[in-house]
Design an enzyme around this catalytic site. Structure first.
Site, mmCIF file in Angstrom:
data_model
loop_
_atom_site.group_PDB
_atom_site.id
_atom_site.type_symbol
_atom_site.label_atom_id
_atom_site.label_comp_id
_atom_site.label_asym_id
_atom_site.label_seq_id
_atom_site.Cartn_x
_atom_site.Cartn_y
_atom_site.Cartn_z
ATOM 1 N N ARG A 90 0.834 -1.204 0.000
ATOM 2 C CA ARG A 90 0.000 0.000 0.000
ATOM 3 C C ARG A 90 0.866 1.251 0.000
ATOM 4 O O ARG A 90 0.562 2.225 -0.704
ATOM 5 C CB ARG A 90 -0.918 -0.009 1.224
ATOM 6 N N ASN A 144 -10.784 -4.125 -0.855
ATOM 7 C CA ASN A 144 -10.687 -3.088 -1.889
ATOM 8 C C ASN A 144 -9.804 -3.518 -3.057
ATOM 9 O O ASN A 144 -8.897 -4.322 -2.871
ATOM 10 C CB ASN A 144 -10.112 -1.809 -1.264
ATOM 11 N N CYS A 164 -19.148 -1.641 1.505
ATOM 12 C CA CYS A 164 -18.263 -0.525 1.832
ATOM 13 C C CYS A 164 -18.893 0.244 2.987
ATOM 14 O O CYS A 164 -20.120 0.239 3.151
ATOM 15 C CB CYS A 164 -18.091 0.386 0.612
ATOM 16 N N HIS A 194 -16.477 4.014 -3.992
ATOM 17 C CA HIS A 194 -15.529 5.116 -3.846
ATOM 18 C C HIS A 194 -15.707 6.184 -4.929
ATOM 19 O O HIS A 194 -14.786 6.952 -5.216
ATOM 20 C CB HIS A 194 -14.081 4.615 -3.809
ATOM 21 N N TYR A 244 -13.864 10.503 -1.407
ATOM 22 C CA TYR A 244 -13.007 10.088 -2.510
ATOM 23 C C TYR A 244 -13.143 11.013 -3.723
ATOM 24 O O TYR A 244 -12.267 11.035 -4.585
ATOM 25 C CB TYR A 244 -13.318 8.651 -2.928
#
Length: 425
Positions: A90, A144, A164, A194, A244
């Site tokens: 990540r 995700n 989510c 998102h 987002y």
């Protein structure tokens, strides 16, 4: 009832355990299997999970295992909450795109494509093994990028719904500001995972009074601050975008911020280290306050509600069975293919999730939804089939990239940072 959690060693898991314990009347779990290849994390998380159940008087049994087949055998539902490559991967997703002047984020832009490409093959392998060990189990995906992963699962024929916590987070915060119970708040939530907007906030149900104008008038400053967007943007739009959307509406500003601050992955990694130390304390028997900063707020409530509806003995919906989930479009948004995965309110029961009708979507939002859907098509193709050309094409299609020189640079970086995860590379 048996549930299994793949990625049970996650620091998220105590949030989930707390929800199972508090809401056991809605979801009477007799056995909960936590599955994770990391034995050390599993021991720490499993120990805290058992203490939470014991403190709250939950009679269910919690087992921990690194054996996927044994853990999911006989499960009624399997929750997926895994991170391929961990926080280290990540951190790379959040940093190398910045070298090209693009957003570095784990689900949006080039970093999101990298995560999808690492994740989809692993999730599909897990799902096939679940199908053999527990053929009737529902797969609830919290991994995700949820939209792309859920689409991969559905296209492979799995019984799956994506989940989510963005919508339930808005629901809870709006309910607090309005002084009503959360279950009284129904969101006109529309878009992709998102990439969503709240176009209405209705009290009492889908046909209730829309109080969004009042909410924005009285609490617009606080909502804008939460989203890190200027108040005039909300007033002009008349909707509440998910946070987002800031990556689209203020892309260059966010890039400047990200270049001068620690990555979110590094912050989360530090939190996780501290949380795991806490979880090892035999006196701890509740989720610590620090967990709220980790992310995933209200995930447990959303997961309990979804699993309860999917596993209800009768397929006739009951009160509370309208939930915001990720499911096939099937004509809900007429400008998208039927097999696109959208995030909207849906009726959930033992047959799955059926999106409710959605009022026509304004061009301002429909255009971006369609663009990102096209990107997700290409991203899934790249994840399933690999190859540099497919990576490049997906990046070129993304509305935050869209230039061939940027797509070339990002393609090289994406592959270089993920070779260990791509057999074809």
């Amino acid at each position: 009832m048996k549930l299994a959690v793949v990625g049970g060693g996650s620091t998220y898991t105590p949030e989930l355990i707390d929800g199972f314990a508090r809401l056991r009347d809605s979801l009477p779990v007799e056995e909960l299997a936590l599955i994770d290849p990391d034995a050390h994390r599993l021991e720490l998380v499993g120990g805290l999970a058992r203490r939470i159940f014991a403190k709250q008087g939950h009679p269910g049994r919690i087992v921990t295992t690194s054996d996927l087949e044994a853990g999911v055998a006989g499960a009624d539902a399997v929750l997926l909450q895994l991170r391929v490559g961990g926080q280290a991967a990540r951190n790379e997703d959040e940093t190398w795109p910045l070298e090209c002047g693009c957003i570095g984020q784990e689900t949006t832009g080039a970093g999101g494509l990298a995560k999808a490409m690492r994740t989809v093959p692993v999730v599909l392998d897990i799902a096939e093994r679940v199908r053999r060990a527990a053929p009737d189990a529902w797969i609830i995906d919290f991994t995700n990028p949820v939209g792309i992963v859920t689409r991969a699962l559905l296209q492979a024929g799995h019984k799956s719904v994506g989940l989510c916590n963005v919508a339930i987070g808005f629901q809870r915060r709006f309910a607090e500001k309005l002084g009503v119970a959360p279950e009284q708040v129904h969101l006109d939530h529309v878009g992709l995972n998102h990439l969503t907007w709240e176009r209405g906030v209705r009290i009492g149900g889908p046909d209730g009074e829309d109080v969004l104008p009042k909410l924005l008038a009285e609490h617009g400053d606080a909502i804008a601050a939460d989203l890190h967007l200027p108040r005039p943007v909300l007033d002009r739009l008349g909707v509440v975008p998910s946070y987002y959307l800031r990556y689209y509406y203020a892309h260059d500003e966010v890039v400047r911020e990200l270049r001068t601050s620690p990555s979110r992955a590094s912050q989360v990694a530090a939190m996780e280290k501290e949380l795991l130390e806490m979880y090892g304390d035999p006196a701890l028997d509740e989720k610590p306050a620090l967990l709220a900063k980790r992310g995933g707020a209200f995930y447990s409530e959303a997961a309990v509600a979804l699993a309860s509806s999917l596993l209800r003995a009768s397929h006739i919906p009951a009160a509370g069975d309208v939930q915001v989930v990720n499911a096939y479009n099937n004509g809900t948004l007429p400008f998208l293919p039927d097999d696109a995965v959208i995030e909207v309110p849906a009726v959930v029961n033992g047959d799955g999730a059926e999106p409710l009708p959605v009022p026509p979507v304004e061009p301002l939002y429909a255009g971006l939804i369609a663009n990102v859907t096209a990107y997700e098509d290409l991203a899934l193709d790249a994840a399933l089939r690999g190859g540099r050309d497919r990576v490049f094409t997906a990046l070129l299609a993304h509305p935050l990239i869209g230039q061939y020189d940027l797509a070339e640079q990002l393609t090289d970086r994406l592959i270089a940072h993920n070779r260990e995860h791509f057999a074809w590379a």
